[in-house]
Design a protein around this motif. Structure first.
Motif, short mmCIF file in Angstrom:
data_model
loop_
_atom_site.label_atom_id
_atom_site.label_comp_id
_atom_site.label_asym_id
_atom_site.label_seq_id
_atom_site.Cartn_x
_atom_site.Cartn_y
_atom_site.Cartn_z
N ALA A 22 0.81 -1.21 0.00
CA ALA A 22 0.00 0.00 0.00
C ALA A 22 0.85 1.27 0.00
CB ALA A 22 -0.95 -0.01 1.19
N ILE A 23 2.15 1.12 0.24
CA ILE A 23 3.08 2.27 0.22
C ILE A 23 4.05 2.05 -0.94
CG2 ILE A 23 4.80 3.56 1.54
CD1 ILE A 23 3.34 2.59 4.06
N PRO A 24 3.86 2.74 -2.06
CA PRO A 24 4.61 2.44 -3.29
C PRO A 24 6.13 2.42 -3.15
CG PRO A 24 2.79 3.91 -3.78
CD PRO A 24 2.85 3.77 -2.28
N TYR A 25 6.72 3.37 -2.43
CA TYR A 25 8.19 3.37 -2.35
C TYR A 25 8.69 2.21 -1.50
CZ TYR A 25 12.97 5.03 -2.24
OH TYR A 25 14.34 5.12 -2.37
N ALA A 26 7.98 1.88 -0.44
CA ALA A 26 8.36 0.71 0.38
C ALA A 26 8.29 -0.55 -0.47
CB ALA A 26 7.46 0.60 1.59
N GLU A 27 7.26 -0.67 -1.29
CA GLU A 27 7.15 -1.83 -2.17
C GLU A 27 8.28 -1.84 -3.20
OE1 GLU A 27 3.88 -4.13 -4.91
OE2 GLU A 27 3.77 -1.94 -4.80
N HIS A 28 8.58 -0.68 -3.77
CA HIS A 28 9.66 -0.57 -4.76
C HIS A 28 11.01 -1.02 -4.17
CE1 HIS A 28 12.15 0.99 -7.99
NE2 HIS A 28 12.82 1.68 -7.10
N LEU A 29 11.27 -0.61 -2.95
CA LEU A 29 12.52 -1.00 -2.30
C LEU A 29 12.56 -2.49 -1.95
CD1 LEU A 29 13.21 1.95 0.18
CD2 LEU A 29 14.39 1.46 -1.97
N GLY A 30 11.39 -3.07 -1.75
CA GLY A 30 11.33 -4.48 -1.35
C GLY A 30 11.33 -4.66 0.16
N VAL A 31 10.88 -3.64 0.88
CA VAL A 31 10.86 -3.70 2.35
C VAL A 31 9.97 -4.85 2.81
CG1 VAL A 31 10.17 -2.45 4.45
CG2 VAL A 31 11.26 -1.22 2.56
N GLN A 32 10.45 -5.54 3.83
CA GLN A 32 9.69 -6.61 4.47
C GLN A 32 9.64 -6.32 5.96
OE1 GLN A 32 11.60 -10.31 3.47
NE2 GLN A 32 11.55 -9.87 1.28
N MET A 33 8.55 -6.73 6.59
CA MET A 33 8.45 -6.52 8.03
C MET A 33 7.88 -7.77 8.68
SD MET A 33 5.24 -3.79 8.22
CE MET A 33 5.12 -3.72 9.99
N ALA A 34 8.34 -8.03 9.90
CA ALA A 34 7.89 -9.20 10.64
C ALA A 34 7.77 -8.85 12.11
CB ALA A 34 8.88 -10.35 10.46
N GLN A 35 6.73 -9.35 12.72
CA GLN A 35 6.53 -9.17 14.17
C GLN A 35 7.41 -10.16 14.91
OE1 GLN A 35 4.14 -7.04 15.94
NE2 GLN A 35 5.44 -7.66 17.63
N GLN A 36 8.16 -9.68 15.88
CA GLN A 36 8.97 -10.53 16.74
C GLN A 36 8.58 -10.25 18.19
OE1 GLN A 36 13.05 -9.70 15.55
NE2 GLN A 36 12.94 -11.41 14.12
N ALA A 37 9.10 -11.02 19.10
CA ALA A 37 8.76 -10.86 20.51
C ALA A 37 9.07 -9.46 21.03
CB ALA A 37 9.50 -11.90 21.34
N ASP A 38 10.14 -8.86 20.53
CA ASP A 38 10.55 -7.54 21.02
C ASP A 38 10.17 -6.41 20.07
OD1 ASP A 38 12.31 -8.42 19.10
OD2 ASP A 38 14.11 -7.70 20.13
N GLY A 39 9.24 -6.63 19.17
CA GLY A 39 8.79 -5.59 18.25
C GLY A 39 8.95 -6.00 16.81
N PHE A 40 8.84 -5.02 15.93
CA PHE A 40 8.95 -5.29 14.50
C PHE A 40 10.39 -5.26 14.04
CE2 PHE A 40 4.55 -3.92 14.68
CZ PHE A 40 3.95 -4.90 13.92
N LEU A 41 10.70 -6.16 13.13
CA LEU A 41 11.99 -6.17 12.45
C LEU A 41 11.71 -5.87 10.98
CD1 LEU A 41 15.07 -6.71 12.48
CD2 LEU A 41 14.52 -9.07 11.87
N PHE A 42 12.38 -4.86 10.46
CA PHE A 42 12.24 -4.48 9.06
C PHE A 42 13.46 -4.97 8.30
CE2 PHE A 42 9.69 -1.67 11.56
CZ PHE A 42 8.50 -1.62 10.85
N GLU A 43 13.24 -5.44 7.10
CA GLU A 43 14.31 -6.03 6.30
C GLU A 43 14.31 -5.43 4.90
OE1 GLU A 43 15.29 -10.43 4.55
OE2 GLU A 43 14.47 -10.29 6.57
#
Length: 143
Positions: A22-43
């Motif tokens: 839903a965020i075009p530049y984030a999609e263009h970069l290939g950003v990934q996000m995952a919920q972990q025990a201590d918060g979100f990790l962005f890749e």
């Protein structure tokens, strides 16, 4: 409405890939996000087009900054009662070392959040979170 649906699905089902789309530049970069025990990790998975200096090689500084800003925005969208894209007021970044040709990660921390403004700190690294390639802080308007 598309953004709100993506936010709702991310919050309820963990469908973070739809929120990134839903965020075009984030999609263009290939950003990934995952919920972990201590918060979100962005890749940010490495891809050759992200390289700015082919002699080192190193990921372009603007790509690192964009990745960090988008990570903060995604973090706020999932964690706050916000239904609209926050608007960046101020973004400051400190580059600490070159980001080599490998996967890059980020974590965000909302250091202050009011009804209208949020302040987010971001740390970005590659191999070791204790050796960041960059740190940044961003202020968003939430209305």
């Amino acid at each position: 409405m598309i953004l709100q649906n993506a936010i709702d699905k991310a919050r309820s089902e963990g469908a973070y890939a739809e929120l990134v789309k839903a965020i075009p530049y984030a999609e263009h970069l290939g950003v990934q996000m995952a919920q972990q025990a201590d918060g979100f990790l962005f890749e940010l998975p490495f891809r050759e087009p992200l390289v700015g200096n082919h002699l080192l090689p190193a990921i372009h500084g603007g790509v690192v900054a964009g990745f960090m800003e988008n990570s903060a925005m995604l973090h706020l969208l999932v964690n706050q009662e916000q239904g609209r894209l926050p608007k960046t007021v101020d973004f400051a970044i400190d580059y600490l070392r070159s980001a080599g040709p490998k996967t890059t990660y980020a974590r965000c921390d909302v250091t202050r959040q009011g009804r209208r403004v949020a302040h987010v700190s971001i740390s970005c690294w590659q191999d070791n979170p204790c050796k960041p390639v960059a740190v940044a802080r961003v202020h968003f308007i939430l209305e």
